[in-house]
Enzyme design. Structure first.
Site, PDB file in Angstrom:
ATOM      1  N   ARG A 335       0.871  -1.184   0.000  1.00  0.00           N
ATOM      2  CA  ARG A 335       0.000   0.000   0.000  1.00  0.00           C
ATOM      3  C   ARG A 335       0.899   1.222   0.000  1.00  0.00           C
ATOM      4  O   ARG A 335       2.090   1.136   0.319  1.00  0.00           O
ATOM      5  CB  ARG A 335      -0.918  -0.008   1.212  1.00  0.00           C
ATOM      6  CG  ARG A 335      -0.173   0.168   2.479  1.00  0.00           C
ATOM      7  CD  ARG A 335      -1.034   0.124   3.708  1.00  0.00           C
ATOM      8  NE  ARG A 335      -0.131  -0.089   4.824  1.00  0.00           N
ATOM      9  CZ  ARG A 335      -0.436  -0.700   5.943  1.00  0.00           C
ATOM     10  NH1 ARG A 335      -1.634  -1.183   6.122  1.00  0.00           N
ATOM     11  NH2 ARG A 335       0.448  -0.844   6.895  1.00  0.00           N
ATOM     12  N   ARG A 581      -9.085  42.985  15.804  1.00  0.00           N
ATOM     13  CA  ARG A 581     -10.088  43.042  16.879  1.00  0.00           C
ATOM     14  C   ARG A 581      -9.742  44.231  17.757  1.00  0.00           C
ATOM     15  O   ARG A 581      -8.894  44.132  18.647  1.00  0.00           O
ATOM     16  CB  ARG A 581     -10.060  41.755  17.704  1.00  0.00           C
ATOM     17  CG  ARG A 581     -10.564  40.506  16.978  1.00  0.00           C
ATOM     18  CD  ARG A 581     -10.452  39.295  17.909  1.00  0.00           C
ATOM     19  NE  ARG A 581     -11.205  38.144  17.467  1.00  0.00           N
ATOM     20  CZ  ARG A 581     -10.666  37.056  16.904  1.00  0.00           C
ATOM     21  NH1 ARG A 581      -9.359  36.987  16.683  1.00  0.00           N
ATOM     22  NH2 ARG A 581     -11.420  36.041  16.559  1.00  0.00           N
ATOM     23  N   ARG A 636     -12.094  46.068  12.631  1.00  0.00           N
ATOM     24  CA  ARG A 636     -13.451  45.807  13.118  1.00  0.00           C
ATOM     25  C   ARG A 636     -13.783  46.745  14.262  1.00  0.00           C
ATOM     26  O   ARG A 636     -12.999  46.897  15.203  1.00  0.00           O
ATOM     27  CB  ARG A 636     -13.560  44.360  13.600  1.00  0.00           C
ATOM     28  CG  ARG A 636     -14.955  44.048  14.095  1.00  0.00           C
ATOM     29  CD  ARG A 636     -15.097  42.602  14.455  1.00  0.00           C
ATOM     30  NE  ARG A 636     -14.450  42.295  15.722  1.00  0.00           N
ATOM     31  CZ  ARG A 636     -14.390  41.067  16.226  1.00  0.00           C
ATOM     32  NH1 ARG A 636     -14.899  40.037  15.553  1.00  0.00           N
ATOM     33  NH2 ARG A 636     -13.799  40.850  17.379  1.00  0.00           N
ATOM     34  N   GLU A 766     -22.013  36.686  10.924  1.00  0.00           N
ATOM     35  CA  GLU A 766     -21.781  35.733  12.019  1.00  0.00           C
ATOM     36  C   GLU A 766     -23.069  35.388  12.754  1.00  0.00           C
ATOM     37  O   GLU A 766     -23.046  34.811  13.825  1.00  0.00           O
ATOM     38  CB  GLU A 766     -20.695  36.240  12.968  1.00  0.00           C
ATOM     39  CG  GLU A 766     -20.842  37.672  13.404  1.00  0.00           C
ATOM     40  CD  GLU A 766     -19.644  38.196  14.194  1.00  0.00           C
ATOM     41  OE1 GLU A 766     -18.791  37.416  14.639  1.00  0.00           O
ATOM     42  OE2 GLU A 766     -19.588  39.417  14.381  1.00  0.00           O
ATOM     43  N   GLY A 787     -17.722  35.416  10.136  1.00  0.00           N
ATOM     44  CA  GLY A 787     -17.207  35.172  11.487  1.00  0.00           C
ATOM     45  C   GLY A 787     -17.704  33.800  11.911  1.00  0.00           C
ATOM     46  O   GLY A 787     -18.729  33.662  12.570  1.00  0.00           O
ATOM     47  N   THR A 788     -16.964  32.799  11.515  1.00  0.00           N
ATOM     48  CA  THR A 788     -17.471  31.429  11.683  1.00  0.00           C
ATOM     49  C   THR A 788     -17.395  30.947  13.139  1.00  0.00           C
ATOM     50  O   THR A 788     -17.994  29.928  13.457  1.00  0.00           O
ATOM     51  CB  THR A 788     -16.711  30.462  10.764  1.00  0.00           C
ATOM     52  OG1 THR A 788     -15.318  30.759  10.864  1.00  0.00           O
ATOM     53  CG2 THR A 788     -17.174  30.620   9.332  1.00  0.00           C
ATOM     54  N   ASN A 789     -16.703  31.710  14.002  1.00  0.00           N
ATOM     55  CA  ASN A 789     -16.747  31.335  15.428  1.00  0.00           C
ATOM     56  C   ASN A 789     -18.147  31.591  15.966  1.00  0.00           C
ATOM     57  O   ASN A 789     -18.802  30.703  16.506  1.00  0.00           O
ATOM     58  CB  ASN A 789     -15.750  32.157  16.248  1.00  0.00           C
ATOM     59  CG  ASN A 789     -14.329  31.977  15.787  1.00  0.00           C
ATOM     60  OD1 ASN A 789     -13.990  30.956  15.212  1.00  0.00           O
ATOM     61  ND2 ASN A 789     -13.492  32.978  16.023  1.00  0.00           N
ATOM     62  N   ASP A 790     -18.594  32.836  15.804  1.00  0.00           N
ATOM     63  CA  ASP A 790     -19.938  33.149  16.284  1.00  0.00           C
ATOM     64  C   ASP A 790     -20.996  32.448  15.442  1.00  0.00           C
ATOM     65  O   ASP A 790     -22.042  32.048  15.958  1.00  0.00           O
ATOM     66  CB  ASP A 790     -20.161  34.662  16.274  1.00  0.00           C
ATOM     67  CG  ASP A 790     -19.682  35.299  17.572  1.00  0.00           C
ATOM     68  OD1 ASP A 790     -20.069  34.792  18.641  1.00  0.00           O
ATOM     69  OD2 ASP A 790     -18.914  36.265  17.515  1.00  0.00           O
ATOM     70  N   CYS A 853     -12.946  35.135   8.691  1.00  0.00           N
ATOM     71  CA  CYS A 853     -11.953  35.510   9.695  1.00  0.00           C
ATOM     72  C   CYS A 853     -12.134  34.738  10.993  1.00  0.00           C
ATOM     73  O   CYS A 853     -11.481  35.022  11.984  1.00  0.00           O
ATOM     74  CB  CYS A 853     -11.942  37.006   9.933  1.00  0.00           C
ATOM     75  SG  CYS A 853     -13.495  37.632  10.594  1.00  0.00           S
TER      76      CYS A 853
HETATM   77  C1  PEP Z   1     -16.005  35.150  14.685  1.00  0.00           C
HETATM   78  O1  PEP Z   1     -17.012  35.215  15.382  1.00  0.00           O
HETATM   79  O2  PEP Z   1     -15.771  34.227  13.891  1.00  0.00           O
HETATM   80  C2  PEP Z   1     -14.977  36.195  14.778  1.00  0.00           C
HETATM   81  C3  PEP Z   1     -13.933  36.206  13.981  1.00  0.00           C
HETATM   82  O3  PEP Z   1     -15.138  37.104  15.764  1.00  0.00           O
HETATM   83  P1  PEP Z   1     -14.731  36.847  17.281  1.00  0.00           P
HETATM   84  O4  PEP Z   1     -13.992  35.545  17.361  1.00  0.00           O
HETATM   85  O5  PEP Z   1     -13.879  38.000  17.678  1.00  0.00           O
HETATM   86  O6  PEP Z   1     -16.048  36.815  17.950  1.00  0.00           O
HETATM   87 MG    MG Z   2     -17.491  37.068  16.343  1.00  0.00          MG
END
Ligand code: PEP
Ligand code: MG
Length: 904
Positions: A335, A581, A636, A766, A787-790, A853
């Site tokens: 393999r 930020r 921002r 977001e 803003g893929t975190n939120d 971001c």
């Molecule tokens: C997010 O929400 O993806 C983001 C980049 O903003 P923060 O992490 O500052 O809330």
């Molecule tokens: Mg955010």
């Protein structure tokens, strides 16, 4: 009727779904004319049917008979023939290799009746008894479910009784006795005799391999490796060849190149007079391939020829299992081999130089994860270590330092030249000074997107978070982990990749690849010193990274809050800042200014407080824009809830109460407490933050915009090329953005007068609502940044600061999640919103610039997704920039129709 069984000469390497990896590659080797014993594969379809019905499909028995007869005819031997019996192995083989997870049975077909025939044909009675004891042992454990320990104990007892060092020293009589003992063990454990019918053995072994797909250990392995439970395994039935026929026989594994370093030239282990798993099981010490050359030059030459043939055919490092039977080489498996990160880069580039693959293909064969592994300092693998506890590896790297429990101590000790590990229950924006000073960060709470984790990754500082056994008593100045009590000044070591925490110092080695990405090729080569292999690795990384840059469509920006961060990112190849930020500019001393804004009771007071902030912010932005001269820089506007800048409610309440009790009330504290109470929110992340703040605190956003405009204008007058962009966070409706935009434009016009300053105004996407109404929001936006975190937090309804430490372990275990959605974009849910946002926005503004971001901007798998949905750029922490460049290049060549697209 569906077909389930395929002879080796009927398949090929691209049929891994149907034949499993092992079956597909055995078929491929057969077609190449390499020496593979004849055999056949029972497909994964049969396994899926087995899983559905709980039994092997009846037609498999018939198809096996036909295929078996072909094997018998090819070899002129028959299963069960007392004079010259055919023996077969029954081996599992799923699409993805699952080492050690499923079952294999060798020597099937050996019975009391066929044993004399085997002994006669081989001219070796001892060999026949050795094969028989192996069959009963393997079949007994894997097919009949007898405890393996019972066989091993009996084997060891036999070795001891014979005064033998290892199994090879057992003579024929001892083996014959051992077979009798093994048979007794089977009868005792199962209440039945070891099967005497060869075909019954075969059918039972086939069913056992299918059954082994669903064992707990196999399921666990698949969960960890993210392999689907529904794939099923194939079963390979292969004519036996024997490595246990004495000194001129043996078995081994070989790699066409060194999988640890990538060094060209074969590499392997060989064990004379052995069978099956003996090599990897470590029953005896193995020999090298050079030793094999000396013992048996002809077989060694045949092996070399086969390896070259395979590597040429697969155009990659192959690993091989082989057996030598009385001086004749047989290949039992091949393999494309697993390899370390360093080997991956070196091999990919070496194959380009050898003319075997294109540079696009080489790029496809390395990964961002491998590059990250090369970038972080690592513990010296040879170093001693004592594990203290384990948390979540949140920011990779290896950190060694003395414990500091608060920021003041961390800063003071770092200033004095010490390496410091900041140990906190959790961190807040207030801890930034301590975090910057620290070499590593350890928290008892939080997950991979907790404050400590995000900030540490942003700074490239090693961090372990959520180490729940760590109990911190700041008042007593001690850290307790189980029975061990540590104090500030005591040294610990963190592995930010594995989450391990060690007591004392573990030696760390520097990474020349990290030097290369930070300071260029010469610095990397310099760090490699005299080590030619490392220098070659640095050059390989350089070549593939440069190639990725030439191929990628996605631009790579950085999340940078300060000029230093931006400069660091730029040195690593960032093409601008995708997220500054600004709240990170209000920490420490400056917090007081925001406190004044919050406490202001009338316009005049508020204006005065904001005015005091203006020069500070202007200087921040001037420095940032100078560092990103000529590059887009997304600033921002203030995002977090304002009470984050105020003291903690409990602390402040205690302070006020104590002061009152002492009869010395502090009016400032009392006002502050009233404000903190007024602004207290049960769900602050869903509360007064982002654009909502801008619309309810008059003048706050205007101040920031003014500072940006004045800084940019001054730079332009000085001949620079500042390119600020204003970004509004947490927008949920077009109207919100409309209102803020009007204010931004008013301030820009006021500051610039007749001088035009082109400052795009956009927003973060977001919130699900923003993504779903993107067509309307885009009417007010010059750009979108996801803003893929939120967005993950609000789509799943998971609190990003809590869930990873709370119940993700359970969710990962029971398969609700295969990976944290805060780490890799949840393509089906959150990703669908990103797609809707891009499509909606571009439906009204075709050229609308779209980026991301959130933390996902630096995650390899997510980057490929963002390429596919058509984003223009990803923005990630400065230290992830090289990884993002590489993955963006890979995304381009791997995309459907790309040059390295396997389906093209
Ligand atoms: C997010 O929400 O993806 C983001 C980049 O903003 P923060 O992490 O500052 O809330
Ligand atoms: Mg955010």
């Amino acid at each position: 009727m569906p077909r389930y069984v395929y002879r080796f000469d009927e398949g090929g390497k691209d049929q891994k779904d149907l034949l499993g990896g092992k079956g597909a590659n055995l078929a491929e080797m057969t077609r190449l004319g390499l020496p593979v014993p004849p055999g056949f594969t029972i497909s994964t379809d049969a396994c899926r049917e087995f899983m559905r019905t709980g039994r092997v499909p009846p037609s498999v028995r018939v198809e096996v008979t036909t295929a078996l007869r072909d094997v018998e005819d090819a070899l002129g031997r028959r299963l069960g023939d007392p004079d010259d019996p055919l023996l077969v192995s029954v081996r599992s083989g799923a699409k993805f290799s699952m080492p050690g997870m499923m079952d294999t049975v060798l020597n099937v077909g050996l019975t009391d009746a066929t044993l004399p025939g085997l002994a006669a044909a081989a001219g070796d009675e001892r060999f026949a008894w050795d094969s028989y004891r192996r069959l009963i042992q393997m079949f007994g454990t894997t097919v009949l479910g007898v405890d393996a320990g019972r066989f091993t104990a009996a084997l060891e007892a036999a070795e001891a009784a014979a005064g033998a060092g290892t199994d090879v020293d057992l003579d024929t009589a001892a083996l014959r006795d051992l077979v009798a003992t093994f048979r007794d063990i089977v009868r005792d454990a199962t209440g039945r005799d070891f099967p005497r019918d060869p075909r019954e053995q075969l059918d039972l072994a086939i069913a056992a391999v299918f059954g082994s797909w669903d064992t707990e250990r196999a399921r666990l392995y698949r969960r960890r490796e993210r392999i689907g439970h529904d794939l099923g395994t194939a079963v390979n039935v292969v004519a036996m060849v024997f490595g246990n026929l004495g000194d001129d026989s043996g078995t081994g594994v070989a790699f066409t190149r060194d999988p640890a370093t990538g060094r060209p030239g074969a590499y392997g282990d060989y064990l004379p007079d052995a069978q099956g798993e003996d090599v990897v099981a470590g029953v005896r010490n193995t020999l090298t391939l050079d030793d094999l050359r000396e013992r048996d030059p002809a077989s060694h030459r045949a092996l070399e020829t086969a390896m070259r043939r395979l590597e040429t055919h697969y155009r990659d490092l192959c690993d091989i299992e082989f057996t030598i039977e009385r001086g004749r080489l047989w290949l039992l498996q091949t393999r494309v081999g697993k390899r370390t990160a360093a080997a991956a880069f070196r091999i990919a580039v070496a194959l380009v130089d050898e003319g075997l693959i294109t540079t696009d293909e080489a790029l496809a064969r390395v990964s961002g994860d491998q590059l990250s592994a090369l970038l972080f300092g690592q513990f010296d693998p040879a170093a001693a270590r004592a594990l203290l506890t384990r948390g979540v590896g949140a920011s990779p790297g290896a950190a060694v330092g003395e414990i500091a429990l608060d920021d003041d101590r961390a800063v003071a000790r770092a200033d004095a030249g010490a390496d410091v590990i900041l140990v906190r229950r959790e961190t807040t924006p207030d801890d930034l000074a301590g975090m910057i000073a620290a070499t590593g960060i350890l928290t008892a709470r939080g997950g991979k997107t907790s404050h400590a984790a995000v900030v540490a990754r942003g700074m490239g500082t090693c961090a372990v978070v959520g180490a729940e056994q760590v109990e911190i008593d700041t008042a007593a100045g001690q850290v307790r982990v189980g029975d061990r009590v540590l104090h500030p000044g005591d040294v610990i070591s963190l592995d930010g990749a594995t989450g391990e925490v060690f007591d004392g110092a573990v030696a760390v080695v520097d990474s020349p690849v990290a030097r290369y990405v930070a300071d260029g090729l010469d610095a990397g080569l310099d760090a490699a010193g005299d080590d030619a292999a490392i220098a070659e690795l640095v050059r390989a990384v350089h070549r593939l990274l440069t190639h990725a840059d030439s191929r990628r469509r996605l631009r790579v920006r950085a999340n940078a809050d300060t000029a230093d961060d931006a400069a660091r990112a730029r040195a690593r190849g960032a093409q601008g800042v995708g997220l500054c930020r600004t709240e990170h500019q209000f920490l420490g001393e400056r917090r007081r200014h925001l406190e004044r804004v919050v406490l202001a009771t009338d316009d005049a007071e508020r204006t005065a407080a904001l005015d005091a902030l203006l020069p500070l912010q202007r200087a921040d932005f001037a420095a940032l824009l100078e560092a990103t001269d000529g590059q887009p820089t997304t600033i921002r506007l203030l995002d977090p809830p304002l009470h984050e800048f105020l003291p903690d409610l409990t602390d402040l309440s205690v302070r006020v109460a104590l002061a009152a009790e002492r009869g010395r009330p502090d009016p400032h504290d009392e006002r502050l407490l009233a404000a903190v109470r007024r602004m207290h929110e049960t769900n602050p992340m869903l509360g007064l933050r982002g654009v909502r703040l801008g619309l309810t605190v008059p003048g706050l956003f205007a101040l920031q915009v003014r500072a940006v405009a004045e800084a940019a204008l001054a730079l332009r007058r000085a001949g620079r090329d500042p390119r600020p962009e204003i970004m509004v966070p947490l927008v949920g409706s077009a109207r919100e953005l409309h209102l803020v935009r009007a204010e931004v434009e008013r301030v820009l016009a006021e500051v610039c007068g007749p001088e035009r300053l082109d400052v795009p105004v956009g927003c973060m996407i977001e919130l699900p609502r923003a993504a779903l109404t993107a067509a309307r929001v885009a009417g007010e936006a010059d750009f979108f940044s996801f803003g893929t975190n939120d967005l993950t937090q609000t789509t799943w309804g998971f609190s990003r600061d809590d869930v990873e430490g709370a119940f993700f372990a359970t969710y990962l275990d029971n398969g609700v999640l295969t990976v944290s959605p805060f780490e890799t974009i949840d393509a089906d849910g959150v990703g669908a919103l990103v797609r809707a946002g891009v499509d909606g926005g571009r439906s009204v503004k075709p050229g609308l610039s779209c980026g991301v971001c959130g933390e996902h901007g630096g995650d390899p798998e997510s980057i490929r997704f963002f390429h596919d949905v058509g984003l223009d750029y990803v923005s990630c922490s400065p230290f992830r920039v090289p990884v993002a460049r590489l993955e963006a290049g890979r995304a381009a060549v791997l995309a459907p129709g790309g040059d390295a697209d396997a389906t093209a």
